[in-house]
Design a protein around this motif. Sequence first.
Motif, PDB file in Angstrom:
ATOM      1  N   VAL A  85       0.886  -1.172   0.000  1.00 48.80           N
ATOM      2  CA  VAL A  85       0.000   0.000   0.000  1.00 48.80           C
ATOM      3  C   VAL A  85       0.922   1.220   0.000  1.00 48.80           C
ATOM      4  N   SER A  89      -2.248   6.291  -3.514  1.00 45.24           N
ATOM      5  CA  SER A  89      -2.962   5.028  -3.665  1.00 45.24           C
ATOM      6  C   SER A  89      -2.599   4.233  -4.917  1.00 45.24           C
ATOM      7  N   GLN A 146      -7.131   5.668  -0.467  1.00 47.19           N
ATOM      8  CA  GLN A 146      -6.225   4.806   0.297  1.00 47.19           C
ATOM      9  C   GLN A 146      -6.948   3.558   0.794  1.00 47.19           C
ATOM     10  N   GLY A 149      -7.124   1.225  -1.930  1.00 42.63           N
ATOM     11  CA  GLY A 149      -5.795   0.632  -2.072  1.00 42.63           C
ATOM     12  C   GLY A 149      -5.551  -0.491  -1.066  1.00 42.63           C
ATOM     13  N   ILE A 150      -6.033  -0.310   0.157  1.00 44.50           N
ATOM     14  CA  ILE A 150      -5.901  -1.352   1.174  1.00 44.50           C
ATOM     15  C   ILE A 150      -6.737  -2.578   0.789  1.00 44.50           C
ATOM     16  N   ALA A 153      -4.924  -4.464  -1.817  1.00 46.40           N
ATOM     17  CA  ALA A 153      -3.807  -5.226  -1.248  1.00 46.40           C
ATOM     18  C   ALA A 153      -4.290  -6.505  -0.563  1.00 46.40           C
ATOM     19  N   PHE A 163       2.968  -1.383   4.246  1.00 44.45           N
ATOM     20  CA  PHE A 163       2.380  -0.038   4.166  1.00 44.45           C
ATOM     21  C   PHE A 163       3.492   0.998   4.160  1.00 44.45           C
ATOM     22  N   PRO A 166       1.210   5.267   4.735  1.00 46.75           N
ATOM     23  CA  PRO A 166      -0.102   5.302   4.076  1.00 46.75           C
ATOM     24  C   PRO A 166      -0.906   6.573   4.299  1.00 46.75           C
TER      25      PRO A 166
END
Length: 244
Positions: A85, A89, A146, A149-150, A153, A163, A166
């Motif tokens: 991450v 992002s 974000q 994005g997590i 992942a 990370f 982040p």
Amino acid sequence: MLKLNKLSKKFGNNEVLKNIDLTIEKGKVYVVIGPSGTGKSTLLRCINYLEKPDQGTIELDDFKADFNSITKQEIQVLRMRTSMVFQNSNLFRNKTALENITTPLTLVKKMSESEAKKIGLELLDKVGLKEKKDSYPETLSGGEKQRVGIARALAVNPDIILFDEPTSALDPELVNEVLEVIKDLAKQHTTMLIVTHEMKFARSVADKIIFMENGNIIEAASPEEFFTNPKEVRSKQFLASHLG
């Protein structure tokens, strides 16, 4: 468990990582802190092989690779089993929130679209963004991007999530929504290695604090030990300047 042995990396004459030894236990959260330019982000990028280490070995449960002789197949395995991450992002701008999660699943993991969509919706729900599934990145706030994005992942079911600061690119009022998602993952015993400058967050979420400077690990301790009674002089100086 992830284990690094003698990991080193130079950029020209600048030795950014110096024989790093680090073991990360499964289900634990390790938080890396330290001054800027000390190799924290490079450490993550070497684990994910976004940067090629000059030497060292990496173990991930039954997988082991020597960076001096790593093969393309081993690099692919490493990237499949670790997720990153980023500070920004890095979402696909022409894809919706849901498509940003499903595309790697259908392309890399060869999942059916229906299976990928099911996983994508579950993960968007997990990060509190199911209602944004059809939204494009340009319409999302920094914090929402974000969180997508997590979710992306998490989608590949990695052994460890990396990370890289982040929240550093976020407006202050958006930081908490991202940190709360990471805290929830910690409660679920997700294995994580986090580089951050958020000291309160580091103390609250970490099982172990890793303090780095000049490409070295200076101190590794529990949050309680590190923040109340650091052993190294440099650790004490760093905390004094960051905690007032």
